[in-house]
Design an enzyme around this catalytic site. Sequence first.
Site, mmCIF file in Angstrom:
data_model
loop_
_atom_site.group_PDB
_atom_site.id
_atom_site.type_symbol
_atom_site.label_atom_id
_atom_site.label_comp_id
_atom_site.label_asym_id
_atom_site.label_seq_id
_atom_site.Cartn_x
_atom_site.Cartn_y
_atom_site.Cartn_z
ATOM 1 N N ASP A 271 0.868 -1.171 0.000
ATOM 2 C CA ASP A 271 0.000 0.000 0.000
ATOM 3 C C ASP A 271 0.915 1.235 0.000
ATOM 4 O O ASP A 271 2.137 1.135 0.167
ATOM 5 C CB ASP A 271 -0.962 -0.007 1.200
ATOM 6 C CG ASP A 271 -2.204 0.846 0.902
ATOM 7 O OD1 ASP A 271 -2.108 1.778 0.076
ATOM 8 O OD2 ASP A 271 -3.269 0.599 1.502
HETATM 9 C C1 NOJ Z 1 -4.103 3.824 -0.036
HETATM 10 C C2 NOJ Z 1 -5.263 2.879 0.053
HETATM 11 O O1 NOJ Z 1 -5.249 2.199 1.292
HETATM 12 C C3 NOJ Z 1 -5.304 1.852 -1.064
HETATM 13 O O2 NOJ Z 1 -6.522 1.175 -1.004
HETATM 14 C C4 NOJ Z 1 -5.095 2.510 -2.388
HETATM 15 O O3 NOJ Z 1 -5.196 1.562 -3.427
HETATM 16 C C5 NOJ Z 1 -3.739 3.169 -2.404
HETATM 17 N N1 NOJ Z 1 -3.706 4.192 -1.371
HETATM 18 C C6 NOJ Z 1 -3.384 3.781 -3.755
HETATM 19 O O4 NOJ Z 1 -4.105 4.903 -4.014
#
Ligand code: NOJ
Length: 745
Positions: A271
Site C-alpha cells: 500500500d
Molecule cells: C491507499 C489505500 O489504502 C489503497 O486502497 C489505495 O489503493 C492506495 N492508497 C493507492 O491509491
Amino acid sequence: MNKARKFGRTTSISEAEVAQRVDALLAKMSLAEKVGQLNQVGGAEFAPGPRAEDQIRAGGAGSVLWLNDTKKFNELQKIAVEESPSGIPLLFALDVIHGYHTIFPVPLAMAASWDPSVPEKSQTVAAREARAAGLHWTFGPMIDICRDARWGRIVEGAGEDPYLGAAMAAAQVRGFQGDDLADPERVLACAKHFAGYGYSDAGRDYDPVFLSETQLRNTVLPPFKAAVDAGVATFMSAYMDLNDVPASGNRWLMRQVLREEWGFEGFVVSDAFAVGNMVIQGHAKDRRDAALRGLKAGLNMDMSSYTYTENAADLVAKGDLSEAEVEELVRPILALKLRMGLFERPYADEGLLEQVLARPDHREVSRWAAQRSMVLLKNEGGLLPLQKDIQKVAVIGPLADNKSATEGSWMVFGHQPAAVTVLAGVRAKLPNAEVTYAPGPEIRRDIPSWFESMMAGYSPKPPETPEEADAAFQAAVETARAADQVIMVLGETDLMSGEAASRASLDLPGRQEELLQAVAALGKPVVLVLLNGRPLSVNWAAGHIPAILEAWEPGSEGGNAVADILFGDAVPGGKLPVGFPRKGSHAPLYYARNTTHSPEGSPMYNPRYWDGLPTPLYPFGHGLSYTTFEFSNLKVSMPQVKLGGSMTVSVDVTNTGKVPGDEVAQLYIHQRWGADTRPMRELKGFERLTLQPGETKTVTFELGPAELGYWSTNASQWTQDAAAFDLWVGADSLATLQAEFEVVG
Ligand code: NOJ
C-alpha cells in the site's frame, strides 16, 4: 494458442514464451534496472520522491500511479520504451474502484445485489473506460471482510460474510481482467488489502489488527483465495500490523499462504508508502531495514516509498540480499507485462477515450446495477411503490440533490461528479407533478477529510451558522407541509465513509433525525431513502417511518434507479451484505457468531446488555420486495453424507404475490459439535431468482467438503468433523425452514 488457465481462461502468449522472454530481459538488465521494476512511482503532487521522468529514463520505474492523463501516459511510456536502458514499458495504475467515468454503486452496494453478475458487468465497463484512458491496472477489488460498521472502509468491500465476499471478489476479478490479460479492454486487478485490514481495533482506520489464524483462515482469507482462483494478477499488502507484524513485511502472508499454499504467480504491491512506514510502525530500524524486510517477505513492488530503489544495491553489495532474490521478485512483473502485450502495444490511443465514454450502454449498466443493489428495509402497509399520478411531491434532505454523495466515495483523479441525484430522478419520473425540494441543515464531518484537498475544484465552505441551520430546517418542514407525499433523502456524504473516514457513532449525522421527526409529525406519507456507505443505526426511522429504501451510494444513475424503485418501474430485490446494528457500540456485530455457554434466549444469562437489545436492527440477508415469497419443500439428498462426500439441498421458492419480483434463496448451516465450536449459522449457498406471480422455482445447492470443512484451532489444520448439522433455507439469516443431516466417518 496456448489455453492456460492462469490469470484467466486463455492467454495469447504461451508459458514457455513468457519464461524465455523474461530470462532474456533479465540477462540484459542491470541490478539497478531490476530494482527499478520493483518501484512504483507516484505521479501526483502529494507524492514525494524524485521526478517521475528522471526515474523512468534511468530504468528506475516499473509502474506509475496517481496519474490520470492519457497524453502524459504516452509521454512517460515513450521515455520508458525509447530512452531507458532496456526499454521495458510501464504499468499505469490507479484506483478504479467502482467506475472510471461511469460510476457504479459502491462495492458494498454491489454486494447487496447478491448477484455476482452485477459487479462483474460493472467492473467490465470500468475496465473498458479505464483502459481507454491508458490505465493498465486498478487497485481493486477491495475484499476485506468487515464486521465493524464504524470502520469507514466497509463501503469498499462486500460486507461481513466470507462466502458472499468470496463470490463478489471472484466476480470483480472476472470483470476487470476478463478471460485474457491481452484483451485491450481489460485491466489487471489487485486483491487488497492483504490481510485483515477490516478488523482494525474498534474500527479505527489503520489501527493494529489482532486475529487468530482460525479467524484469518475461516473468515478473512476466503475472498483472497477466491480471487487467486479467479486468476487475479496482483495483490496489495495492507497498511496495518497484523498480530504485531506489518502486513507489508509479513512473510507468513505473502510467502507461505499466498505463494506456497495458494500457488499465486502474480506480484504483490505494497500500500502507499507502506514499506518505508514500517520504520514509523516500529518494526524496521531504518529505511534500509524496511526495504530488506519487504523484499525478504516477498513484497514485489514498493508503492512510492522508494526504499527499494534507495537501498537494494547496497543490500546486494553487502550480501544481505542476493541478486537472485531480486530477480525472483522481478519475474512476475515482467511476465505480466508480457502477458498484457505491453511490449508490442505500449501506447494508448489518444482518440479512443471520448468514444468509449460516450457509450450509452455504460449508463444503462450503471442504472441496472443500482436498481439491483438497493435494499427495501421496510414497507409497512405497502406504501411503496408510489403512484405516478401524485401531484405534489417534496424531496427533502441534504443528500437529495448531492451528486458526489450519490456517486459515492473513491472517485478517480479529476472526475467531476455527474450523477443523476434523487431529486433529478424523481423529477424525470414525474414530468407533470410539482416536485419541490429543500435540503434542510447541512451535514459535515466534525473533522474534515484529507481527501477533500484532492478533489477537483474543491473549495471549502464555512460551516452553516446555527441561525442558517434553523432557517434551512424550517424551510424543509414548510416544503414538506405543502406536499402530498414526502421523500426524505438522508444518510452520509461520500467522505463520511471510505479511507480515513471511521466514526464512533452510527447515527444519522447532524440534525437529520430531528428533521425526519419534524417532517413525520406533519402526518404526510413519508418515504425514507438512505444514501450511505455503511450500516446506520436508524432506530427511530425503523420504528416510525413506514417505508425505508437503502439506496447506498448508487452511482451515476443512482437517482434514476431510486425513482424506478419508488414508482414501481423496478422491484427491489437486494439483501443486506452486513447487519445493521442498533448502536455503534454494538460493533463488531455479525450473524455468524458462536453460541454462548447458555441456551439462546435463556433468561438467566440474557439480555446480553441491560440497556437495549444486542440483536441487529436489520439482520444480515434482510431485504423486502413488492411481492411476497414462500419457501417450501426443503429436501436434503441424503440424511447422512460421508466425510469428504457431497450432498445436495433443494427448496422450492414461490412468488405468492401479485407482481414479478426477485428473491434471494439463502442457505445457512450449523455444525452442532466438533473439534472446534462452529458458528450458529454460516452462509453456504445463495441464488437470486426472478419469479412471476404464482411461479415456483426449485433451487439446488451443493454441500461438500469445501462448505462443511473449516480451519480448526484444535487440529491446527483444515478439518472436517463427523457431526450432526442443521440447515436452514430462506430469505435472510433468520430463516426458519430447517432440515438436518449428518456427516459420518
Ligand atoms: C491507499 C489505500 O489504502 C489503497 O486502497 C489505495 O489503493 C492506495 N492508497 C493507492 O491509491
